[in-house]
Design a protein around this motif. Sequence first.
Motif, PDB file in Angstrom:
ATOM      1  N   TYR A  56      -8.301  -6.241  -6.808  1.00 51.08           N
ATOM      2  CA  TYR A  56      -7.869  -5.299  -5.795  1.00 51.08           C
ATOM      3  C   TYR A  56      -8.846  -5.273  -4.622  1.00 51.08           C
ATOM      4  O   TYR A  56     -10.013  -4.913  -4.787  1.00 51.08           O
TER       5      TYR A  56
ATOM      6  N   GLU B 220     -18.560  -4.108  -1.215  1.00 45.99           N
ATOM      7  CA  GLU B 220     -19.197  -4.911  -0.169  1.00 45.99           C
ATOM      8  C   GLU B 220     -19.707  -4.044   0.965  1.00 45.99           C
ATOM      9  O   GLU B 220     -20.776  -4.293   1.519  1.00 45.99           O
ATOM     10  N   CYS B 221     -18.975  -2.989   1.291  1.00 48.42           N
ATOM     11  CA  CYS B 221     -19.407  -2.092   2.355  1.00 48.42           C
ATOM     12  C   CYS B 221     -20.771  -1.498   2.025  1.00 48.42           C
ATOM     13  O   CYS B 221     -21.606  -1.313   2.905  1.00 48.42           O
TER      14      CYS B 221
ATOM     15  N   SER C 242      -1.799   8.302  -6.437  1.00 46.76           N
ATOM     16  CA  SER C 242      -1.261   7.641  -5.241  1.00 46.76           C
ATOM     17  C   SER C 242       0.048   6.929  -5.484  1.00 46.76           C
ATOM     18  O   SER C 242       0.921   6.919  -4.631  1.00 46.76           O
ATOM     19  N   LYS C 243       0.178   6.322  -6.655  1.00 50.02           N
ATOM     20  CA  LYS C 243       1.389   5.538  -6.902  1.00 50.02           C
ATOM     21  C   LYS C 243       2.528   6.412  -7.392  1.00 50.02           C
ATOM     22  O   LYS C 243       3.687   6.152  -7.112  1.00 50.02           O
TER      23      LYS C 243
ATOM     24  N   GLU D 143       0.779  -1.242   0.000  1.00 49.20           N
ATOM     25  CA  GLU D 143       0.000   0.000   0.000  1.00 49.20           C
ATOM     26  C   GLU D 143       0.807   1.287   0.000  1.00 49.20           C
ATOM     27  O   GLU D 143       0.534   2.196  -0.749  1.00 49.20           O
ATOM     28  N   ASN D 144       1.804   1.349   0.879  1.00 48.03           N
ATOM     29  CA  ASN D 144       2.389   2.671   1.093  1.00 48.03           C
ATOM     30  C   ASN D 144       3.593   2.949   0.211  1.00 48.03           C
ATOM     31  O   ASN D 144       4.061   2.081  -0.513  1.00 48.03           O
TER      32      ASN D 144
ATOM     33  N   ALA E 266     -13.681  -3.943  -1.142  1.00 41.01           N
ATOM     34  CA  ALA E 266     -14.119  -3.482   0.182  1.00 41.01           C
ATOM     35  C   ALA E 266     -15.235  -2.451   0.066  1.00 41.01           C
ATOM     36  O   ALA E 266     -16.203  -2.469   0.836  1.00 41.01           O
ATOM     37  N   VAL E 267     -15.124  -1.545  -0.909  1.00 42.68           N
ATOM     38  CA  VAL E 267     -16.153  -0.516  -1.050  1.00 42.68           C
ATOM     39  C   VAL E 267     -17.460  -1.122  -1.518  1.00 42.68           C
ATOM     40  O   VAL E 267     -18.526  -0.849  -0.986  1.00 42.68           O
TER      41      VAL E 267
ATOM     42  N   VAL F  40      -1.643  -8.276 -18.998  1.00 33.51           N
ATOM     43  CA  VAL F  40      -2.098  -7.180 -19.851  1.00 33.51           C
ATOM     44  C   VAL F  40      -3.170  -7.755 -20.777  1.00 33.51           C
ATOM     45  O   VAL F  40      -2.925  -8.719 -21.503  1.00 33.51           O
TER      46      VAL F  40
ATOM     47  N   GLN G  11     -11.906   4.860  -3.485  1.00 34.51           N
ATOM     48  CA  GLN G  11     -13.137   4.499  -2.779  1.00 34.51           C
ATOM     49  C   GLN G  11     -14.248   5.526  -2.958  1.00 34.51           C
ATOM     50  O   GLN G  11     -15.370   5.165  -3.312  1.00 34.51           O
ATOM     51  N   PRO G  12     -13.983   6.829  -2.769  1.00 39.98           N
ATOM     52  CA  PRO G  12     -15.036   7.804  -3.065  1.00 39.98           C
ATOM     53  C   PRO G  12     -15.459   7.778  -4.540  1.00 39.98           C
ATOM     54  O   PRO G  12     -16.632   7.992  -4.849  1.00 39.98           O
TER      55      PRO G  12
END
Lengths: 474, 474
Positions: free
Chosen positions: A212, A220-221, A317-318, A115-116, A217-218, A262, A188-189
């Motif tokens: 991913y 399912e949430c 982010s990446k 992730e980070n 997670a989103v 790919v 997620q948003p």
Amino acid sequence: MLKLDAASNMPLFQQIYCQIRADILSGARPEGTRLPSLRAMSKEMQLGKNTIESAYAQLALEGYIAAIPGSGYKVNPIYGLLHQIESNPTVAFSLSGNDHAQKVNQHYRYNFSYENSDGSTFPNTIWRKLTSQILTDDAPASGYSTEMHSYGDAAGYLPLRHQLASYLYRSRGVRCTAEQVVICSGLQPSIMSILRLLQGECNIIALEDPGYHGARAVYECFNTNTIAVPVNGDGLDLAVLVNSSARVAHIAPSHQFPTGVVMPISKRMEILSWAIENESFIIEDDYDSELRYSGRPIPSMQSIDTNGRVIYLGTFSKVLSPGLRMSYMVLPPLLYQRFCEIFSGFQCTVPWLEQAVLTRFMANGLWERHLRKICLQKKKKHDVFVNTVNQLWGERAIIHGHNAGLHILLEFTDGASEKELVSKAALSGIKVYPASNLWKDKALCPKNCLFMGYGMLSESDIVSALKVLKAAWC
Amino acid sequence: MLKLDAASNMPLFQQIYCQIRADILSGARPEGTRLPSLRAMSKEMQLGKNTIESAYAQLALEGYIAAIPGSGYKVNPIYGLLHQIESNPTVAFSLSGNDHAQKVNQHYRYNFSYENSDGSTFPNTIWRKLTSQILTDDAPASGYSTEMHSYGDAAGYLPLRHQLASYLYRSRGVRCTAEQVVICSGLQPSIMSILRLLQGECNIIALEDPGYHGARAVYECFNTNTIAVPVNGDGLDLAVLVNSSARVAHIAPSHQFPTGVVMPISKRMEILSWAIENESFIIEDDYDSELRYSGRPIPSMQSIDTNGRVIYLGTFSKVLSPGLRMSYMVLPPLLYQRFCEIFSGFQCTVPWLEQAVLTRFMANGLWERHLRKICLQKKKKHDVFVNTVNQLWGERAIIHGHNAGLHILLEFTDGASEKELVSKAALSGIKVYPASNLWKDKALCPKNCLFMGYGMLSESDIVSALKVLKAAWC
């Protein structure tokens, strides 16, 4: 009788307010009781009338007392009500003992987390300079000020969207106007907005399996119906998709997560046909397209979509930092119009200042220079990782998903199970991650794979950590 | 035959790639056709084999051609697929003619808008300095770097949450641990999170009527069942609330929007009783509590909630800037635990850097100094507004909701309708807003009120604008 402490930091009028309030709440000054007049209280306490009046005014404002014209102040009915709500207090003040947020973190020497980011490639100095410039320009006399301190366009800062539209066309063949670009605060948003845009129409989402976990997670949430579609050697299984009732497919065709596959042009076209025939949508999750170490970035599916079926997602982010919480989506015209109707009363959640800094960063040519630099740096790490794995394990480990991104799927052919590998690594102070976390259908997932991220580790750390693993696993 | 342009900016291998791809897509190189060998192509084009190989590798990677061991490369079946998807192109490249986002803006001399801020009180210099400091400290060697470039806690940066918990206790009596504070990107995302936290349990939300349209927009956007509860002289109508099937009440007890009513302590306690008896929740929307010009800030309802029924919301939009997109909610312990379970795979959407700057701003004592300064400045504007209205209209205009915040409800007693007032003002270049926008139940709303925000205007502009309105309305 009120007791005041002249030496206290609390102003006198506030001390009076607090004590009278406490009397009312305890029942010591019952409902209907008259408070002393301002004059009388002032004389008794040896204080100015203003001080008393401030205290009384606050109590009246909050409803503890009421002013009776010509008769001073009277206590309101409070005591009885208080008893109702305080009879069963259920809340303790301190959560410290039950704090879920403080997960127990074993200390690891090396962590192959995906992730980070290690932050060494973040353009600190430039970011600082541009931020300073903009805040200096942002004097009330300049035009900027109005923009920075307003709620702005729901889709984000238009100059940034222009930069992005231009860059995406050059680098990925994405064809859109600036208006179709929507700035978001992360994947997620974005997914939450898309779910709202497609509500009622496309209720079943096909997800790649493995895929991913952050996206899953989103979905399912928010209780979305999802179908896990297996991934083959060339991308998700088209037959399964076509035979399902899915109306949306969330895929990463340029660099499948985590296998790295790919998707070839033929399959991309077949999926587009499916979307056209079924009036379905494709969410093209292009999360790390800039990080390709061999060959050029793959053109997007959006670039061959002439029917407005593709929603293209990208992120900073990446390639910049996950801490910026900035991403974007390119909506096909139909959905863009729907976005304007549905979200017209909303605001973009990305801070204006951050958008403005990024706009200048891109407009000044710094962005593409940064990309080249970061690609080189990540490629070095990638090469070190791949070469070291090959040296240490040879044919006993198969590498999947290399030549791009910041993660690898490592498959062990000598019978080791992911469970053993993870626990033995932990004993040596190294955190590795089982690949099965990324499969929804656990029956289909391999039991001998690890999912390794190397973005956080330096080149020398990568070598050291792999050597420790080699020793740990023998 | 390929035609290359040595003078072009496009690298040669890319020109080769593009031309072969175009041939395949046009059918000029049909399925199954063999491409020239690397050696032959290299000789024919007078280029190094690497250049040709790069082009072929990219085409293979994307699936246009396939490598046949010992036989070079062959064209894949593409042409037929392309025809399927291009036969009915429905998307035009340019949206410029249909751009909903570019609303036609009549130019107004003065705009009594409520939403935005004039930016003159934003602490530009300090913000710039703190940002610089943190980016300088954020060298990879320091601890900051890991935090800035990681996805972080779903609830936000813990040091900021500590500062907030401490400040909220001092200023509003809010009792919570740092962990219960959740950093959000504004009211709308906060509401979206709350809806998810209360899903299935509290499906009907009571909203004050009139009330804040921005909140209502979110509830309606996500198809929440809402009940409009009328507002009396002391807050929302308790009898209507108690007799409804609402399980959540979204209220602004410290400064009702837009009427400005302060809910007295007795009613606060009654609403808390209702919440305890019904296992309901109260969303306490404390959007501008710092901006009180007479008396001290009203203690929060949360401060007297011993049963964990209150979700407390606050924001930095009014006292710092709406452009920061930063707000927070304080969750009662039960909901905080639920938040940790439900959103554990999520990330806080507020950028780390912004949270870090604000943390330092608060920790260095600059925050409360800023609040005092901004309160003074807004109070001056408020006083100018109120005094000028009194001078110009006397008893013909009643002011509601003053002594706090950045808006006023102005009621005209001489028979003028809001429609007339708005249109006459527009003819003189002044934008004013009808109050009826803020009522859901239009039958209940007055027809003679305007909703006036003055945060954007300078003191002299306020006076000038009001004088122009006086002339326009006579």
